[in-house]
Design an enzyme around this catalytic site. Structure first.
Site, mmCIF file in Angstrom:
data_model
loop_
_atom_site.group_PDB
_atom_site.id
_atom_site.type_symbol
_atom_site.label_atom_id
_atom_site.label_comp_id
_atom_site.label_asym_id
_atom_site.label_seq_id
_atom_site.Cartn_x
_atom_site.Cartn_y
_atom_site.Cartn_z
ATOM 1 N NE ARG A 34 1.799 4.281 10.911
ATOM 2 C CZ ARG A 34 1.066 3.471 10.180
ATOM 3 N NH1 ARG A 34 0.036 2.828 10.718
ATOM 4 N NH2 ARG A 34 1.368 3.231 8.915
ATOM 5 C CG HIS A 236 1.583 -0.114 3.069
ATOM 6 N ND1 HIS A 236 2.229 0.674 3.993
ATOM 7 C CD2 HIS A 236 0.869 -1.017 3.785
ATOM 8 C CE1 HIS A 236 1.916 0.260 5.218
ATOM 9 N NE2 HIS A 236 1.086 -0.764 5.108
ATOM 10 C CG HIS A 238 0.244 -5.671 5.514
ATOM 11 N ND1 HIS A 238 -0.532 -5.609 6.642
ATOM 12 C CD2 HIS A 238 0.634 -4.402 5.267
ATOM 13 C CE1 HIS A 238 -0.601 -4.353 7.074
ATOM 14 N NE2 HIS A 238 0.093 -3.602 6.239
ATOM 15 C CB CYS A 269 -4.543 -3.815 9.142
ATOM 16 S SG CYS A 269 -6.042 -2.809 9.235
ATOM 17 C CG ASN A 280 3.820 -2.953 7.104
ATOM 18 O OD1 ASN A 280 2.691 -3.272 7.449
ATOM 19 N ND2 ASN A 280 4.135 -1.718 6.785
#
Length: 337
Positions: A34, A236, A238, A269, A280
């Site tokens: 995704r 989450h 990065h 992003c 990520n």
């Protein structure tokens, strides 16, 4: 099949005893398909997206986020979301999810409730400038939009699974984000949930633009826990500035047991203002870190590395994960056996 683990823990060793404060196991949620395919310039063939999802399904992952139901004008990489979801092969024991931000996206997702685990979230940015850049909403606008979002999901019978705090550690447009601002954002989200009669216990702190450092992670996690000791915190992270795995280690040290990651380090992003920055943290690198520390992930790291190499071939350029080039330590142990 799970990759070979590191030697057993020696409880008599002081360093090993210190390790025992770490969690016994973690859940790593895969977001590579995704998040990765939304930012790649592409176009990426539908069949290639399906091939990567099917490869990841065989790696022992329990949760895979596979697509976005978003406006194709803004995110053309997911114009084929329906075709991808129709085409992939669901594997027993794996939860497949998708992302959407509004009622239109929810309606598209509902058509696939036979294949997807459908759940919404309350997503607020700790940085108002980022929310304006990302969603064209100030703080009040975010709160009002989330009230409507929760109401629509309740009417559709779709649960609200978690709170997401975007830009939880810093922002390219606002600078430093304090732990107090993170706490205020979580408080806003919990108030939205209470208004709607929804109980939410899971909070994901998202490093949307790569500002996290171990110290920032410790400060934010501690601040949220000090205020709400019943909330479960996920990270989450990065790897925008190369701090991702160090921050994951700090999360592990603090007892965090849930992480988002992306195979081969796919993603990033699209609204962060840093095109070309790493995305990520890589799933296989996080899994390797955990397994070498005696923390179970349930993942086949060597299969993940192969899936990462497939992802590189699909996107047609080198991806950030060093593990794709170096392989696992378990492979070297086998050679020496």
């Amino acid at each position: 099949m799970r990759a070979a683990s590191s030697p057993a823990i020696n409880k008599d060793d002081p360093e090993e005893r210190q390790r025992m404060d770490l969690p016994d196991s973690v859940v790593i949620s895969e977001e590579g398909p995704r998040e990765g395919f939304q930012i790649e310039p592409g176009p990426i063939a539908t069949a290639d997206k399906i091939a990567l999802i099917d490869a990841l399904s065989a790696c022992g992952l329990r949760r895979i986020q596979i697509a976005s139901f978003v406006n194709p004008k803004h995110v053309p990489g997911w114009a084929d979301a329906e075709a991808v979801i129709e085409g992939f092969t669901a594997r027993k024991g794996v939860e497949y999810s998708a992302l959407w931000f509004n009622e239109s996206g929810l309606k598209r997702a509902l058509a696939f409730k036979h294949k997807l685990t459908l759940a919404g979230f309350i997503s607020l940015s700790a940085s108002e400038p980022f929310a304006i850049r990302n969603l064209n909403r100030d703080r009040a606008g975010q709160i009002e939009a989330m009230r409507k979002y929760v109401r629509v999901h309740r009417e559709a019978g779709v649960p609200i699974a978690k709170i997401i705090v975007m830009a939880a550690f810093g922002c390219n447009f606002a600078g430093d984000i304090s732990p107090a601002e993170v706490v205020a954002t979580v408080s806003d989200a919990l108030a939205i949930a209470r208004e709607a009669g929804v109980e939410v216990r899971d909070v994901a702190l998202a490093d949307s633009m790569g500002w996290a450092t171990p110290r920032r992670v410790a400060a934010a996690v501690s601040a949220v826990r000090d205020r709400w000791d019943d909330l479960r915190i996920a990270l989450h992270l990065h790897d925008t500035r190369g701090q991702g795995i160090a921050c994951a280690y700090e999360g592990l040290r603090l007892g965090v047991t849930a992480f988002d990651a992306a195979v081969a380090g796919l993603g990033g992003c699209p609204f962060a203002g840093q095109p070309g920055a790493p995305g990520n943290i890589a799933t296989e690198e996080l899994a390797l870190l955990c397994e070498e520390m005696g923390i179970s992930t349930g993942l086949n790291i060597e299969a993940l590395i192969e899936a990462g190499r497939l992802a590189e071939r699909i996107v047609g350029h080198r991806l950030p994960s060093a593990a794709l080039r170096s392989g696992t330590l378990a492979a070297f142990r086998r050679r020496g056996a």
